[in-house]
Design a protein around this motif. Structure first.
Motif, mmCIF file in Angstrom:
data_model
loop_
_atom_site.group_PDB
_atom_site.id
_atom_site.type_symbol
_atom_site.label_atom_id
_atom_site.label_comp_id
_atom_site.label_asym_id
_atom_site.label_seq_id
_atom_site.Cartn_x
_atom_site.Cartn_y
_atom_site.Cartn_z
ATOM 1 N N LYS A 183 0.969 -1.244 -0.033
ATOM 2 C CA LYS A 183 -0.091 0.125 0.052
ATOM 3 C C LYS A 183 0.748 1.341 0.049
ATOM 4 C CE LYS A 183 -3.757 -2.359 2.362
ATOM 5 N NZ LYS A 183 -4.784 -2.146 3.641
ATOM 6 N N ILE A 184 0.415 2.065 -0.884
ATOM 7 C CA ILE A 184 1.336 3.353 -1.064
ATOM 8 C C ILE A 184 0.323 4.709 -1.088
ATOM 9 C CG2 ILE A 184 3.143 2.259 -2.235
ATOM 10 C CD1 ILE A 184 2.615 4.087 -4.602
ATOM 11 N N SER A 185 0.735 5.738 -0.818
ATOM 12 C CA SER A 185 0.131 6.910 -0.973
ATOM 13 C C SER A 185 0.985 7.915 -1.977
ATOM 14 C CB SER A 185 -0.301 7.535 0.344
ATOM 15 O OG SER A 185 0.941 7.934 0.981
ATOM 16 N N TYR A 186 0.439 8.698 -2.627
ATOM 17 C CA TYR A 186 1.104 9.798 -3.385
ATOM 18 C C TYR A 186 0.119 11.100 -3.598
ATOM 19 C CZ TYR A 186 -1.260 7.967 -7.418
ATOM 20 O OH TYR A 186 -2.324 7.687 -8.309
ATOM 21 N N THR A 187 1.050 12.245 -3.939
ATOM 22 C CA THR A 187 0.096 13.446 -4.030
ATOM 23 C C THR A 187 0.509 13.934 -5.562
ATOM 24 O OG1 THR A 187 0.512 13.828 -1.458
ATOM 25 C CG2 THR A 187 -0.021 15.644 -3.217
ATOM 26 N N SER A 245 12.031 -9.456 -10.170
ATOM 27 C CA SER A 245 11.817 -8.337 -11.122
ATOM 28 C C SER A 245 10.550 -7.546 -10.649
ATOM 29 C CB SER A 245 11.816 -8.934 -12.660
ATOM 30 O OG SER A 245 10.877 -9.852 -12.799
ATOM 31 N N HIS A 246 9.655 -8.079 -10.191
ATOM 32 C CA HIS A 246 8.201 -7.634 -9.951
ATOM 33 C C HIS A 246 8.603 -6.577 -8.789
ATOM 34 C CE1 HIS A 246 5.320 -10.711 -11.568
ATOM 35 N NE2 HIS A 246 6.483 -10.420 -12.178
ATOM 36 N N LEU A 247 9.345 -7.105 -7.804
ATOM 37 C CA LEU A 247 9.777 -6.081 -6.708
ATOM 38 C C LEU A 247 10.727 -4.710 -7.031
ATOM 39 C CD1 LEU A 247 9.698 -5.366 -3.802
ATOM 40 C CD2 LEU A 247 11.845 -7.018 -3.581
ATOM 41 N N LEU A 248 11.558 -5.155 -8.014
ATOM 42 C CA LEU A 248 12.134 -3.697 -8.514
ATOM 43 C C LEU A 248 11.379 -2.860 -9.195
ATOM 44 C CD1 LEU A 248 15.511 -5.702 -9.972
ATOM 45 C CD2 LEU A 248 15.151 -4.130 -7.883
ATOM 46 N N THR A 249 10.434 -3.424 -10.039
ATOM 47 C CA THR A 249 9.535 -2.606 -10.717
ATOM 48 C C THR A 249 8.671 -1.804 -10.047
ATOM 49 O OG1 THR A 249 9.608 -4.050 -12.699
ATOM 50 C CG2 THR A 249 7.833 -2.481 -12.618
ATOM 51 N N LEU A 250 8.127 -2.775 -8.890
ATOM 52 C CA LEU A 250 7.283 -2.030 -7.817
ATOM 53 C C LEU A 250 8.085 -0.751 -7.170
ATOM 54 C CD1 LEU A 250 5.108 -3.852 -5.122
ATOM 55 C CD2 LEU A 250 6.642 -1.812 -4.539
ATOM 56 N N ARG A 251 9.070 -0.932 -6.890
ATOM 57 C CA ARG A 251 10.084 0.156 -6.245
ATOM 58 C C ARG A 251 10.282 1.289 -7.136
ATOM 59 N NH1 ARG A 251 8.718 -1.318 -1.976
ATOM 60 N NH2 ARG A 251 9.736 -2.757 -0.895
ATOM 61 N N LYS A 252 10.371 1.076 -8.464
ATOM 62 C CA LYS A 252 10.554 2.001 -9.574
ATOM 63 C C LYS A 252 8.982 2.696 -9.591
ATOM 64 C CE LYS A 252 12.662 1.434 -13.428
ATOM 65 N NZ LYS A 252 13.165 1.005 -14.800
ATOM 66 N N ALA A 253 8.004 2.191 -9.636
ATOM 67 C CA ALA A 253 6.754 2.519 -9.721
ATOM 68 C C ALA A 253 6.491 3.779 -8.431
ATOM 69 C CB ALA A 253 5.909 1.800 -9.992
ATOM 70 N N GLN A 254 6.801 3.155 -7.382
ATOM 71 C CA GLN A 254 6.206 3.730 -6.119
ATOM 72 C C GLN A 254 7.157 4.877 -6.079
ATOM 73 O OE1 GLN A 254 7.958 1.700 -2.575
ATOM 74 N NE2 GLN A 254 6.991 3.147 -1.331
#
Length: 383
Positions: free
Chosen positions: A27-31, A273-282
């Motif tokens: 779960k993340i939040s962004y503005t 690879s999924h985790l790396l992409t998740l971090r990039k997107a975050q």
């Protein structure tokens, strides 16, 4: 013979469950900067706020009349005391003999009227600001907020019993219509609307737990101040509703958004690879407000990486590395990333794709429904 067979079946099912690939999420939040639905003319740089309460003068008149009556009662009392004190000792003694000892003049009691709290207009005005504009008066758009006539029901008292003790509850229904208008400096009305929430009845309730034996004292000495404090809070809530409405339509607002990013999970295969992409997107989402173009570029890279993973999707095989559930989860990731990069048609196409899947999971279908609303709103604001 049945027990070993049952044990074998259960063991087989457990092995299948262990081998099947699952989905994990963060779960993340962004503005992000939300553009207005209706853009004001580019010449408008400032706004001003004016709050008018139609019933405030009536309540002030009640208080003024009460103060006048108090002053009048005081004058009458002082005059009576002066007359009383100026009488000769003989007359005083004679009167005391006739009417009894200590019968001095008494001040006339003036009952305080029941009045609604008179709110501070400055407090209500402070709740309202047009995002993306400076506050001022020169060539400003006026946000005019009118609290129309208020309707308060008579108190509704009801008995209540708890643990063998008798209590009372009190309820007052309040209806406070509020109209908001945006008016240009030359008097052109750009927008006018009555806040929906203000047209509905709002209930003000006494705190639960007032015993019967304490009720009369509570109603006389505590309830009026409590009711008015709750009414003031309600009026401030309505001012916040005004603020939300005008910024939803006309403001350039920094909006906080909550979401989830999915990745595959399982012991048989690697999902690094999924985790790396998740971090990039975050990181991309978190940078939308401060470095929008770089964040958009990173989200596009994340979309490409998720699409690359989807090339090996095998929805018919639950044990496949990218099985149907992992595929659906990655597609949800891609939809939101497309929204924030402005690719609304691609996002809509993927929503359609998930809904047409024969084994689409309910949780992802609910996500799709919410994302469709997000797409519709952002497309309207940015087209």
């Amino acid at each position: 013979m049945k027990k070993p067979l049952l044990l074998t079946i259960l063991t087989f099912v457990s092995l299948l469950t262990l081998q099947a690939q699952n989905v994990d999420k963060e779960k993340i939040s962004y503005t992000y900067l939300r553009n207005p639905i209706e853009k004001l003319d580019a010449s408008i740089k400032k706004y001003n706020v004016e709050v008018d309460i139609l019933w405030i003068q009536r309540e002030q008149d009640k208080l003024d009349e009460y103060e006048m009556e108090l002053a009048k009662a005081e004058e009458e009392y002082q005059a009576a005391m002066e007359t009383y004190n100026n009488k000769s000792l003989g007359k005083v003694l004679a009167e005391r003999a006739l009417i009894g000892e200590g019968k001095k003049p008494e001040k006339r009691h003036v009952k305080k009227p029941e009045t609604l709290a008179i709110p501070e207009l400055s407090i209500l005005e402070s709740k309202i600001a047009l995002d993306g504009y400076d506050k001022g008066t020169d060539d400003a758009v006026l946000i005019k907020v009118t609290f129309k006539e208020i309707a308060c029901s008579a108190p509704i008292d009801a008995p209540k019993e708890k643990n063998g003790e008798n209590y009372k509850l009190r309820k007052v229904k309040v209806q406070q219509p509020v109209e908001v208008s945006l008016i240009t400096s030359d008097g052109n009305v750009l927008f006018s609307e009555v806040i929906k929430k203000s047209n509905y009845e709002h209930e003000i309730l006494a705190p639960q737990g007032i015993k019967d034996s304490e009720w009369d004292n509570y109603v006389e000495n505590t309830w009026p101040a409590y009711f008015n404090s709750q009414l003031s809070a309600y009026l401030e809530t309505l001012a916040t509703e005004v603020n939300d409405l005008i910024n939803y339509k006309f403001g350039y607002s920094n909006v906080k958004h909550y979401t989830e990013i999915y990745k595959g999970d399982g012991k048989k295969y690697s999902y690094d690879s999924h985790l790396l992409t998740l971090r990039k997107a975050q990181r991309a989402y978190e940078g939308l407000l401060t470095d929008n173009q770089e964040s958009v570029n990173q989200l596009k890279e994340a979309i490409d990486e998720w699409n690359e993973e989807l090339k090996e999707a095998d929805p018919s095989d639950k044990k496949a590395r990218i099985n149907s559930e992992v595929e659906q989860a990655l597609l949800i990731n891609i939809i939101e990333a497309h929204i924030m990069t402005g690719n609304y048609n691609e996002a809509t196409d993927i929503c359609d794709r998930i809904e047409l899947m024969p084994d689409a999971k309910k949780k992802y279908l609910r996500e799709v429904e919410n994302l469709r609303d997000f797409i519709k709103d952002e497309k309207l604001r940015n087209s």
